[in-house]
Design a protein around this motif. Structure first.
Motif, PDB file in Angstrom:
ATOM      1  N   LYS A 100       0.837  -1.199   0.000  1.00  0.00           N
ATOM      2  CA  LYS A 100       0.000   0.000   0.000  1.00  0.00           C
ATOM      3  C   LYS A 100       0.881   1.262   0.000  1.00  0.00           C
ATOM      4  N   LYS A 101       1.906   1.205   0.822  1.00  0.00           N
ATOM      5  CA  LYS A 101       2.822   2.347   0.923  1.00  0.00           C
ATOM      6  C   LYS A 101       3.577   2.579  -0.394  1.00  0.00           C
ATOM      7  N   ILE A 102       4.022   1.481  -1.009  1.00  0.00           N
ATOM      8  CA  ILE A 102       4.749   1.580  -2.291  1.00  0.00           C
ATOM      9  C   ILE A 102       3.830   2.161  -3.367  1.00  0.00           C
ATOM     10  N   LYS A 103       2.569   1.735  -3.351  1.00  0.00           N
ATOM     11  CA  LYS A 103       1.580   2.226  -4.315  1.00  0.00           C
ATOM     12  C   LYS A 103       1.365   3.733  -4.141  1.00  0.00           C
ATOM     13  N   GLU A 104       1.262   4.170  -2.893  1.00  0.00           N
ATOM     14  CA  GLU A 104       1.081   5.605  -2.603  1.00  0.00           C
ATOM     15  C   GLU A 104       2.291   6.421  -3.078  1.00  0.00           C
ATOM     16  N   GLU A 105       3.483   5.877  -2.874  1.00  0.00           N
ATOM     17  CA  GLU A 105       4.703   6.576  -3.289  1.00  0.00           C
ATOM     18  C   GLU A 105       4.797   6.672  -4.812  1.00  0.00           C
ATOM     19  N   LYS A 106       4.360   5.623  -5.510  1.00  0.00           N
ATOM     20  CA  LYS A 106       4.359   5.647  -6.980  1.00  0.00           C
ATOM     21  C   LYS A 106       3.391   6.711  -7.493  1.00  0.00           C
ATOM     22  N   ALA A 107       2.235   6.790  -6.841  1.00  0.00           N
ATOM     23  CA  ALA A 107       1.226   7.782  -7.237  1.00  0.00           C
ATOM     24  C   ALA A 107       1.753   9.196  -7.002  1.00  0.00           C
ATOM     25  N   LEU A 108       2.452   9.368  -5.888  1.00  0.00           N
ATOM     26  CA  LEU A 108       3.039  10.683  -5.580  1.00  0.00           C
ATOM     27  C   LEU A 108       4.102  11.059  -6.606  1.00  0.00           C
ATOM     28  N   ALA A 109       4.973  10.091  -6.943  1.00  0.00           N
ATOM     29  CA  ALA A 109       6.029  10.340  -7.929  1.00  0.00           C
ATOM     30  C   ALA A 109       5.432  10.709  -9.284  1.00  0.00           C
ATOM     31  N   LYS A 110       4.356  10.015  -9.653  1.00  0.00           N
ATOM     32  CA  LYS A 110       3.657  10.290 -10.925  1.00  0.00           C
ATOM     33  C   LYS A 110       3.065  11.699 -10.924  1.00  0.00           C
ATOM     34  N   THR A 139      12.593   7.948  -5.285  1.00  0.00           N
ATOM     35  CA  THR A 139      12.799   8.994  -6.299  1.00  0.00           C
ATOM     36  C   THR A 139      13.760  10.093  -5.829  1.00  0.00           C
ATOM     37  N   GLY A 140      14.027  10.097  -4.534  1.00  0.00           N
ATOM     38  CA  GLY A 140      14.942  11.107  -3.987  1.00  0.00           C
ATOM     39  C   GLY A 140      15.445  10.648  -2.629  1.00  0.00           C
ATOM     40  N   LEU A 141      15.722  11.603  -1.768  1.00  0.00           N
ATOM     41  CA  LEU A 141      16.160  11.290  -0.408  1.00  0.00           C
ATOM     42  C   LEU A 141      15.011  11.503   0.565  1.00  0.00           C
ATOM     43  N   HIS A 142      14.916  10.617   1.550  1.00  0.00           N
ATOM     44  CA  HIS A 142      13.997  10.828   2.666  1.00  0.00           C
ATOM     45  C   HIS A 142      14.850  11.308   3.831  1.00  0.00           C
ATOM     46  N   ILE A 143      14.596  12.506   4.313  1.00  0.00           N
ATOM     47  CA  ILE A 143      15.405  13.084   5.391  1.00  0.00           C
ATOM     48  C   ILE A 143      14.530  13.311   6.617  1.00  0.00           C
ATOM     49  N   ARG A 144      14.926  12.680   7.719  1.00  0.00           N
ATOM     50  CA  ARG A 144      14.183  12.818   8.972  1.00  0.00           C
ATOM     51  C   ARG A 144      14.684  14.046   9.733  1.00  0.00           C
ATOM     52  N   VAL A 146       3.821  25.238  -6.724  1.00  0.00           N
ATOM     53  CA  VAL A 146       3.402  24.807  -5.383  1.00  0.00           C
ATOM     54  C   VAL A 146       2.213  23.883  -5.589  1.00  0.00           C
ATOM     55  N   GLN A 147       2.275  22.693  -4.987  1.00  0.00           N
ATOM     56  CA  GLN A 147       1.245  21.687  -5.273  1.00  0.00           C
ATOM     57  C   GLN A 147       0.718  21.045  -3.985  1.00  0.00           C
ATOM     58  N   LEU A 148      -0.588  20.853  -3.948  1.00  0.00           N
ATOM     59  CA  LEU A 148      -1.200  20.124  -2.839  1.00  0.00           C
ATOM     60  C   LEU A 148      -1.129  18.629  -3.153  1.00  0.00           C
ATOM     61  N   LEU A 149      -0.558  17.861  -2.217  1.00  0.00           N
ATOM     62  CA  LEU A 149      -0.436  16.420  -2.398  1.00  0.00           C
ATOM     63  C   LEU A 149      -1.518  15.712  -1.583  1.00  0.00           C
ATOM     64  N   SER A 150      -1.400  14.410  -1.413  1.00  0.00           N
ATOM     65  CA  SER A 150      -2.396  13.653  -0.635  1.00  0.00           C
ATOM     66  C   SER A 150      -2.237  13.932   0.861  1.00  0.00           C
ATOM     67  N   LYS A 151      -3.294  13.688   1.605  1.00  0.00           N
ATOM     68  CA  LYS A 151      -3.326  13.833   3.067  1.00  0.00           C
ATOM     69  C   LYS A 151      -2.986  15.257   3.537  1.00  0.00           C
ATOM     70  N   GLY A 152      -3.278  16.236   2.682  1.00  0.00           N
ATOM     71  CA  GLY A 152      -3.086  17.634   3.045  1.00  0.00           C
ATOM     72  C   GLY A 152      -1.643  18.128   3.020  1.00  0.00           C
ATOM     73  N   ARG A 153      -0.756  17.301   2.536  1.00  0.00           N
ATOM     74  CA  ARG A 153       0.650  17.710   2.466  1.00  0.00           C
ATOM     75  C   ARG A 153       0.918  18.434   1.151  1.00  0.00           C
ATOM     76  N   LYS A 154       1.956  19.259   1.163  1.00  0.00           N
ATOM     77  CA  LYS A 154       2.242  20.089  -0.008  1.00  0.00           C
ATOM     78  C   LYS A 154       3.673  19.898  -0.505  1.00  0.00           C
ATOM     79  N   ALA A 155       3.901  20.336  -1.757  1.00  0.00           N
ATOM     80  CA  ALA A 155       5.239  20.271  -2.359  1.00  0.00           C
ATOM     81  C   ALA A 155       5.567  21.623  -2.970  1.00  0.00           C
ATOM     82  N   VAL A 156       6.852  21.984  -2.893  1.00  0.00           N
ATOM     83  CA  VAL A 156       7.343  23.214  -3.533  1.00  0.00           C
ATOM     84  C   VAL A 156       8.452  22.827  -4.497  1.00  0.00           C
TER      85      VAL A 156
END
Length: 403
Positions: free
Chosen positions: A221-231, A305-310, A328-338
Motif C-alpha cells: 500500500k505504501k509503495i503504491k502511494e509513493e508511486k502515485a506521488l512520484a507520478k 525517487t529522492g532522499l527521505h530526510i528525517r 506549489v502543489q497540494l499532495l495527498s493527506k493535506g501535504r504540499k510540495a514546492v
C-alpha cells in the motif's frame, strides 16, 4: 658522498612512512567522530520521537539503520587501533635506537673527559706544542687541540639533543598508548550496545514473520502511494516546464526548460556547487535514492525517487540554492510540495504542512520554503527531497555536502 645520499634518502623514506601512518589514522579518527555524531542523530531522530502508534516494519528499518552505523563505527575503531599499534611499534623501535645512540655518545664523551683530565695541565699542552719539530707542526697541533675542544663541546650538545628527542618520543608513546586504551574501551562499549540492538532486531523480525501477510499488504500500500506521488510530481514538473516555456520566445525541446541568459548563468553556478549544496533540513537520511531491495521481504524492491530526510518537529525546509519558485502543489493527506527552478535544474521539497512562498517568487540559498509535516501518530517529521534536470531525476546525495 654516496653513503650520505643513501642516508638522506633513507631518512626521507622513513619520514614519509610515518607521515602516511599519521595521515591514515587522522582520516580514521575523523571518520570515527563523524560516525559517533551519526549515531547521536539516529538516537535523537529515530528513537526519541514520541509515537502513539508504531509499525514493526518502520521500527525494524530504524534499528537496522542504527546497527549498520554502529557496525561501521566498530570497524573504524578497529582499523584506527591497528594503525595506532603500528605507530607505537615504530616509536618503540625508534626509542631503542635512540637509547643505543645515546649510550654510544655518552661512552665516547666519558672517554674524552678522562683523556682530557689526564692531559689537562697547561704545562702538558705547552710541552705538546713546544715539542713540535717545526712551526707548521706546532700550528697543526694547535688546530687539533681547538678541534678536539669543539668536538667535545659538540658531543655534549648532541647528548642534550638526543636526550630531548628521547623524551619527546617517550611523551608521544604515552599519549599513543592512552589513546589506544580509550579506543579499546570505546570498541567494547559499542559491541555491548550492538548486542542490545540485535536482540531488539530479532524480536521485530519474529513479530513481522508471525504476521507477514499483514505487513506485506501494509508495505505494498505504501509503495503504491509513493508511486502515485512520484507520478503526480512528474506531471507537475512537465506542466510547469510547458507553462514556463510558453511565456518565452524560442523553440524548446520536449520536456526541457528554455533558458534565458540569466538562467543559463544560474545553471552554471548550480553545477559548480555540486557536492557542496547545503541540506534542505538538518537531519538524517533514512532512505537513499534509487531502486533498492526491501531489507525484510525478499523479492520486493523500493524505488526511491529522492532522499527521505528525517528532521525534528517544527523544522522548516530550506532551498539549497538560489532560484525561482516554479510550482506549489497540494499532495495527498493535506501535504504540499514546492518546486524551485535553478536554470534547468529543479529541486522538489515534498511533505510540507505549510508553505511560505508563492509561484514566481525568487529565493536565495537557505530561505525557508515551508514547515515540514509531522505525523501525530508516528511522530515522524520526514522531508522528501528530489532533484531533477528537466524531467530526469538525479541522485541528490551527489549534490549536497557530505556530512
Amino acid at each position: 658522498m654516496n653513503k650520505k645520499l643513501f642516508y638522506i634518502s633513507f631518512l626521507c623514506f622513513l619520514f614519509s612512512g610515518m607521515l602516511g601512518y599519521a595521515q591514515t589514522r587522522k582520516e580514521l579518527e575523523n571518520r570515527r567522530k563523524k560516525l559517533n555524531k551519526e549515531i547521536e542523530k539516529v538516537n535523537d531522530l529515530l528513537f526519541k520521537t514520541k509515537k502513539e502508534k508504531t509499525s514493526a516494519l518502520d521500527d525494524l528499518k530504524d534499528i537496522n539503520q542504527k546497527i549498520t552505523v554502529r557496525e561501521r563505527l566498530i570497524e573504524t575503531i578497529e582499523l584506527e587501533t591497528k594503525e595506532l599499534s603500528k605507530e607505537i611499534k615504530s616509536n618503540e623501535h625508534k626509542l631503542n635506537k635512540l637509547n643505543n645512540e645515546l649510550t654510544v655518545l655518552k661512552d665516547d664523551y666519558a672517554d674524552m673527559v678522562v683523556k682530557s683530565y689526564k692531559s689537562k695541565s697547561q704545562q702538558s699542552k705547552t710541552m705538546f706544542l713546544l715539542s713540535s719539530k717545526s712551526f707548521y707542526q706546532a700550528y697543526k697541533r694547535l688546530k687539533y687541540m681547538e678541534q678536539y675542544k669543539n668536538y667535545r663541546k659538540k658531543q655534549g650538545e648532541d647528548i642534550a639533543l638526543k636526550s630531548d628527542e628521547i623524551q619527546a618520543v617517550n611523551d608521544s608513546l604515552k599519549k599513543q598508548k592512552k589513546a589506544k586504551e580509550l579506543l579499546i574501551t570505546s570498541e567494547q562499549k559499542q559491541k555491548k550496545e550492538i548486542e542490545g540492538d540485535k536482540k531488539e532486531q530479532e524480536g521485530l523480525v519474529s513479530k513481522i514473520k508471525k504476521q507477514e501477510s499483514k505487513y506485506k499488504r501494509e508495505l505494498e500500500k505504501k509503495i503504491k502511494e509513493e508511486k502515485a506521488l512520484a507520478k503526480k510530481i512528474d506531471k507537475l514538473i512537465r506542466d510547469a516546464i510547458a507553462k514556463a516555456n510558453k511565456a518565452k520566445k524560442g523553440k524548446a525541446k520536449k520536456d526541457e526548460l528554455l533558458l534565458s541568459a540569466e538562467e543559463k548563468t544560474l545553471k552554471a553556478n548550480f553545477e559548480q556547487n555540486k557536492g557542496n549544496l547545503p541540506w534542505p533540513v538538518n537531519g538524517l537520511i533514512t532512505r537513499k535514492f534509487g531502486v533498492q531491495p526491501h531489507p525484510t521481504f525478499k523479492g520486493i524492491t523500493i524505488n526511491s525517487t529522492g532522499l527521505h530526510i528525517r528532521g525534528k518537529s517544527g523544522d522548516k525546509a530550506k532551498t539549497v540554492f538560489n532560484g525561482k519558485v516554479l510550482a506549489v502543489q497540494l499532495l495527498s493527506k493535506g501535504r504540499k510540495a514546492v518546486l524551485v527552478q535553478h536554470g534547468d535544474y529543479i529541486t522538489a521539497y515534498n511533505g510540507l504542512k505549510e508553505v511560505f512562498v508563492n509561484v514566481g517568487q525568487k529565493v536565495k540559498t537557505g530561505d525557508a520554503l515551508g514547515k515540514i509535516f509531522t505525523d501525530k501518530v508516528t511522530g515522524k517529521t520526514d522531508l522528501g527531497f528530489v532533484l531533477f534536470k528537466n524531467i530526469n531525476r538525479l541522485d541528490p546525495s551527489d549534490w549536497i555536502e557530505n556530512r
